[in-house]
Design a protein around this motif. Structure first.
Motif, PDB file in Angstrom:
ATOM      1  N   UNK A   1       0.846  -1.204   0.000  1.00 25.70           N
ATOM      2  CA  UNK A   1       0.000   0.000   0.000  1.00 25.70           C
ATOM      3  C   UNK A   1       0.880   1.252   0.000  1.00 25.70           C
ATOM      4  N   UNK A   4      -0.040   7.120   2.785  1.00 24.31           N
ATOM      5  CA  UNK A   4      -1.290   7.869   2.883  1.00 24.31           C
ATOM      6  C   UNK A   4      -1.138   9.267   2.311  1.00 24.31           C
ATOM      7  N   UNK A   7      -2.102   9.527  -1.275  1.00 22.47           N
ATOM      8  CA  UNK A   7      -3.547   9.504  -1.395  1.00 22.47           C
ATOM      9  C   UNK A   7      -4.126  10.874  -1.046  1.00 22.47           C
ATOM     10  N   UNK A  49     -16.119   0.894   5.997  1.00 23.04           N
ATOM     11  CA  UNK A  49     -14.857   1.283   6.619  1.00 23.04           C
ATOM     12  C   UNK A  49     -14.866   2.726   7.118  1.00 23.04           C
TER      13      UNK A  49
ATOM     14  N   UNK B 180      -6.679   4.636   6.381  1.00 21.04           N
ATOM     15  CA  UNK B 180      -5.507   3.833   6.025  1.00 21.04           C
ATOM     16  C   UNK B 180      -5.254   2.756   7.078  1.00 21.04           C
ATOM     17  N   UNK B 182      -7.478   1.374   9.077  1.00 19.93           N
ATOM     18  CA  UNK B 182      -8.531   0.355   8.983  1.00 19.93           C
ATOM     19  C   UNK B 182      -8.335  -0.543   7.776  1.00 19.93           C
ATOM     20  N   UNK B 183      -7.888   0.044   6.695  1.00 20.87           N
ATOM     21  CA  UNK B 183      -7.700  -0.705   5.457  1.00 20.87           C
ATOM     22  C   UNK B 183      -6.692  -1.827   5.652  1.00 20.87           C
ATOM     23  N   UNK B 184      -5.718  -1.585   6.495  1.00 22.52           N
ATOM     24  CA  UNK B 184      -4.722  -2.624   6.730  1.00 22.52           C
ATOM     25  C   UNK B 184      -5.300  -3.799   7.463  1.00 22.52           C
ATOM     26  N   UNK B 186      -8.494  -4.661   7.041  1.00 25.04           N
ATOM     27  CA  UNK B 186      -9.661  -5.125   6.279  1.00 25.04           C
ATOM     28  C   UNK B 186      -9.350  -6.404   5.523  1.00 25.04           C
TER      29      UNK B 186
END
Lengths: 59, 208
Positions: A1, A4, A7, A49, B180, B182-184, B186
């Motif tokens: 990923x 951040x 993004x 989320x 970000x 939370x995405x990790x 998920x």
């Protein structure tokens, strides 16, 4: 990923004030390199989320 | 995730040039080390042929200026103080390449049949990175010092976003950092979150 901050820069470029499911799923391509992951970040999941964290019981 | 930046920062701090080899599935020695400039050699040979002179063409075409040097060879020949060599995403290359790399890393010299053995003047500081899509050869791992890059905690990530993206705004940056994090967790996530960076450093200056 990716970080951040990459993004965040993209979100600002899109004049985003705050996150919503639409902009999250629209920018999924910045968050993930894998096509499957991008497809998996649907608006539904993004909605999920984005919900605020539930209050801790007995806190 | 900042691995190139780390290599750049290291190169700057050590005042060495940065050389980078990006690994991929199918990467071969000739892309990584060197190959001969066949087209130029052929033209040279034709020109000599056309001139009709009796010359040792073979000796003429296997000269250093017909050699295309790729990062691993460049790293050996970098003038003092030497190079920082970043070998990126080693897990994407295949096992035969890894075996070749092992030899290279063990000796810091290569043998070019037509030119002889080339040894590093100054051993490069070599950084290997891996996304851990597969385990590396034990022999490679044994030669490395490890440095794991974990994703930052939410607070740190928030600080990073605010530092790097000046116009971001308090609310959006907080949301980004939360999301970000939370995405990790998920179910989307299919790979391990942390990247392993293998740092390899030669203590002594000379490579033999």
């Amino acid at each position: 990923m990716p970080r951040a901050s990459e993004w965040a820069r993209a979100l600002i470029a899109l004049d985003t004030i705050e996150l919503d499911p639409e902009v999250v799923s629209d920018t999924a391509g910045i968050l993930f390199k894998q096509r499957d992951d991008v497809a998996a970040l649907t608006r539904e999941l993004a909605s999920e989320l984005l919900k605020p964290e539930p209050e801790q019981a007995g806190a | 995730m900042g691995k190139t930046e780390l290599a750049k920062a290291l190169a700057k701090a050590l005042q060495r040039e940065l050389l980078r080899l990006q690994c991929y599935d199918g990467l071969e020695q000739r892309e990584a080390l060197y190959e001969w400039n066949y087209a130029a050699q052929l033209l040279h040979m034709r020109a000599v042929e056309a001139s009709g002179a009796a010359r040792d063409v073979e000796a003429e075409v296997y000269q250093p200026h017909y050699l295309i040097r790729r990062p691993l060879l460049q790293a050996l020949q970098a003038p003092a103080p030497g190079a920082v060599l970043l070998i990126d995403e080693v897990d994407r290359a295949d096992e035969p390449f890894e075996a070749f790399l092992l030899e290279y890393l063990g000796e810091y010299q290569v043998s070019i049949p037509e030119l002889g053995t080339i040894r590093a003047e100054v051993a490069p500081v070599t950084i290997l990175t891996s996304n851990r899509t597969r385990e590396l050869n034990d022999a490679v791992k044994r030669r490395c010092l490890y440095h794991w890059l974990d994703y930052p905690e939410r607070e740190r990530e928030l600080a990073i976003v605010r530092a790097q993206v000046p116009g971001v705004g308090e609310k959006l940056s907080a949301q980004v950092a939360d999301f970000a994090a939370r995405l990790r967790d998920a179910p989307l996530r299919q790979r391990l979150p942390a990247r392993a960076r293998h740092c390899r450093e030669r203590r002594s200056g000379r490579a033999r």
